[in-house]
Scaffold this active site. Sequence first.
Site, mmCIF file in Angstrom:
data_model
loop_
_atom_site.group_PDB
_atom_site.id
_atom_site.type_symbol
_atom_site.label_atom_id
_atom_site.label_comp_id
_atom_site.label_asym_id
_atom_site.label_seq_id
_atom_site.Cartn_x
_atom_site.Cartn_y
_atom_site.Cartn_z
ATOM 1 N N THR A 238 18.623 -40.531 1.418
ATOM 2 C CA THR A 238 19.030 -40.022 0.324
ATOM 3 C C THR A 238 20.423 -39.256 0.488
ATOM 4 O O THR A 238 21.169 -39.001 -0.482
ATOM 5 C CB THR A 238 17.783 -38.772 0.090
ATOM 6 O OG1 THR A 238 16.466 -39.480 -0.382
ATOM 7 C CG2 THR A 238 18.332 -37.831 -1.135
ATOM 8 N N ALA B 110 10.756 -36.440 -8.966
ATOM 9 C CA ALA B 110 10.846 -36.635 -10.615
ATOM 10 C C ALA B 110 10.494 -38.376 -10.673
ATOM 11 O O ALA B 110 10.862 -38.952 -9.899
ATOM 12 C CB ALA B 110 11.988 -36.213 -11.125
ATOM 13 N N LEU C 32 22.057 -29.798 -2.482
ATOM 14 C CA LEU C 32 20.655 -29.039 -2.163
ATOM 15 C C LEU C 32 20.521 -27.513 -2.047
ATOM 16 O O LEU C 32 19.871 -26.889 -1.108
ATOM 17 C CB LEU C 32 20.136 -29.594 -0.514
ATOM 18 C CG LEU C 32 20.110 -31.076 -0.645
ATOM 19 C CD1 LEU C 32 19.371 -31.506 0.825
ATOM 20 C CD2 LEU C 32 18.955 -31.515 -1.922
ATOM 21 N N CYS D 29 -2.010 -3.326 7.662
ATOM 22 C CA CYS D 29 -1.750 -3.435 8.867
ATOM 23 C C CYS D 29 -2.238 -2.105 9.737
ATOM 24 O O CYS D 29 -2.217 -1.025 9.162
ATOM 25 C CB CYS D 29 -0.152 -3.681 9.084
ATOM 26 S SG CYS D 29 0.602 -2.343 8.446
ATOM 27 N N SER E 143 19.039 -43.150 -9.860
ATOM 28 C CA SER E 143 17.726 -42.071 -10.313
ATOM 29 C C SER E 143 18.297 -40.858 -11.121
ATOM 30 O O SER E 143 17.638 -39.816 -11.459
ATOM 31 C CB SER E 143 17.286 -41.481 -9.021
ATOM 32 O OG SER E 143 18.222 -40.904 -8.146
ATOM 33 N N ARG F 49 20.660 -23.263 -7.662
ATOM 34 C CA ARG F 49 21.645 -22.997 -8.624
ATOM 35 C C ARG F 49 20.967 -22.552 -9.823
ATOM 36 O O ARG F 49 20.574 -23.218 -10.489
ATOM 37 C CB ARG F 49 22.909 -24.015 -8.783
ATOM 38 C CG ARG F 49 23.535 -24.271 -7.603
ATOM 39 C CD ARG F 49 24.387 -25.451 -7.793
ATOM 40 N NE ARG F 49 23.938 -26.528 -8.264
ATOM 41 C CZ ARG F 49 23.446 -27.606 -7.514
ATOM 42 N NH1 ARG F 49 23.288 -27.371 -5.988
ATOM 43 N NH2 ARG F 49 23.007 -28.834 -8.039
ATOM 44 N N CYS G 16 0.035 0.911 7.685
ATOM 45 C CA CYS G 16 -0.427 1.116 6.427
ATOM 46 C C CYS G 16 -1.692 2.014 6.504
ATOM 47 O O CYS G 16 -2.117 2.799 5.759
ATOM 48 C CB CYS G 16 -0.625 -0.028 5.305
ATOM 49 S SG CYS G 16 0.986 -0.731 4.975
ATOM 50 N N GLU H 173 0.985 -1.268 0.140
ATOM 51 C CA GLU H 173 0.324 0.038 -0.063
ATOM 52 C C GLU H 173 0.816 1.262 0.023
ATOM 53 O O GLU H 173 0.658 2.236 -0.642
ATOM 54 C CB GLU H 173 -1.017 -0.144 1.371
ATOM 55 C CG GLU H 173 -1.739 -1.102 1.461
ATOM 56 C CD GLU H 173 -1.169 -2.033 2.071
ATOM 57 O OE1 GLU H 173 -1.955 -2.829 3.129
ATOM 58 O OE2 GLU H 173 -0.195 -2.741 2.021
ATOM 59 N N SER I 155 17.837 -40.406 12.221
ATOM 60 C CA SER I 155 17.246 -40.697 13.495
ATOM 61 C C SER I 155 18.540 -41.198 14.473
ATOM 62 O O SER I 155 18.579 -40.919 15.446
ATOM 63 C CB SER I 155 16.304 -41.849 13.362
ATOM 64 O OG SER I 155 16.825 -42.849 12.403
#
Length: 366
Positions: A194, A152, A202, A73, A166, A205, A82, A46, A219
């Site tokens: 994984t 995927a 991870l 707000c 994979s 990029r 605002c 706003e 765990s």
Amino acid sequence: MQRACDLALLGLGAVEPNPTVGCVIALGDEVLAEGYHQQFGGPHAELLALKKVPSTHKNALKQASLYVTLEPCCHHGKTPPCVEAIIRSGVGRVVIAVRDPNPLVAGKGIRGLRDAGIVVDVGIADNQAKQQLAPYFKLVEHGVPWVIAKWAMTLDGKVATRNHDSKWISSEASRRIVHELRGRVDGIVIGIGTALADDPLLTARPPGPRTATRIVLDSTARLQMDGQLARTIAAAPVLVVVGPKARENTLEKMREAGLDVICSTNPSPRERFQDLLKELGRRRMTNILVEGGPTVVGTLFDAGFIDEVHAFIAPKLAGGVAAPTPIAGKGISMMQYASTLGRVVWQQIEQDFYLHGIVEKPIKFD
């Protein structure tokens, strides 16, 4: 209001844990100015729109309408209220898509505008605005982040071969979209399986507006300190979630290496993930992306934790009863209990098909 909703999306990844908000100021059919919340801690939509109103039209704001996707707000935070700016501007009408559930606002902004003599309409295009603001609403109302599951798979529904290979199922163009997703979330979650099998980085990029915390569900604290995650702490934080059987001397080595460690005393993966969600909520994380394997995704699916799905389907066939599918876990026994996706969007990305949608609640299990 449609234009305001479109503008709000431009702030994705840059404003969280604040909400994405768009604003348009119009005089009849003429758009005078527009704005969107661009950066956490920066001016709200706003205020940006009001600053852009041409000086030749400032005296006509009494006849103008300000359209905004979320209730303005009315409290002092990183920016001034605002509501006060709107009142000072002289705008005669404010159109709001949805009320803000934040207890600091929660109808007070609307009341403040009306008390100042401004006409206020609420509920225009509210469904679209609520959909866009769903992660913010979940964080404010439930104290946990929005959970996005991504995978995927081949045309026959396999996320790896029977030998667990994979790379790569989806196209390079599809993988670029995944990096865009990574660049706008607060956390990326994988399981220890994984992490050990793929040794992933991870990171986004090229980098996006956010640097996600890399989260490993581990765990018994098996994450290798010579892997990419531990070696790139300077690039992005790593959070390891361990269970009650993790050895303290191993955890101390993780902490010495700069990893953040959360210890959950709960024995089950579901309960540990619930503990994680609460902790991420306390850290004001809004969106997390789950890139884990079938076991992790299956645990979240069985628990009803998944809010959104992004799936990439490649025109490849892997076959094999032992080849894994995207979601393990218990699953359902009858198709009538199957969870469905809403707001589904299909796109063709080179030879792949890309589907994303919102998991409709509640999920029923027998």
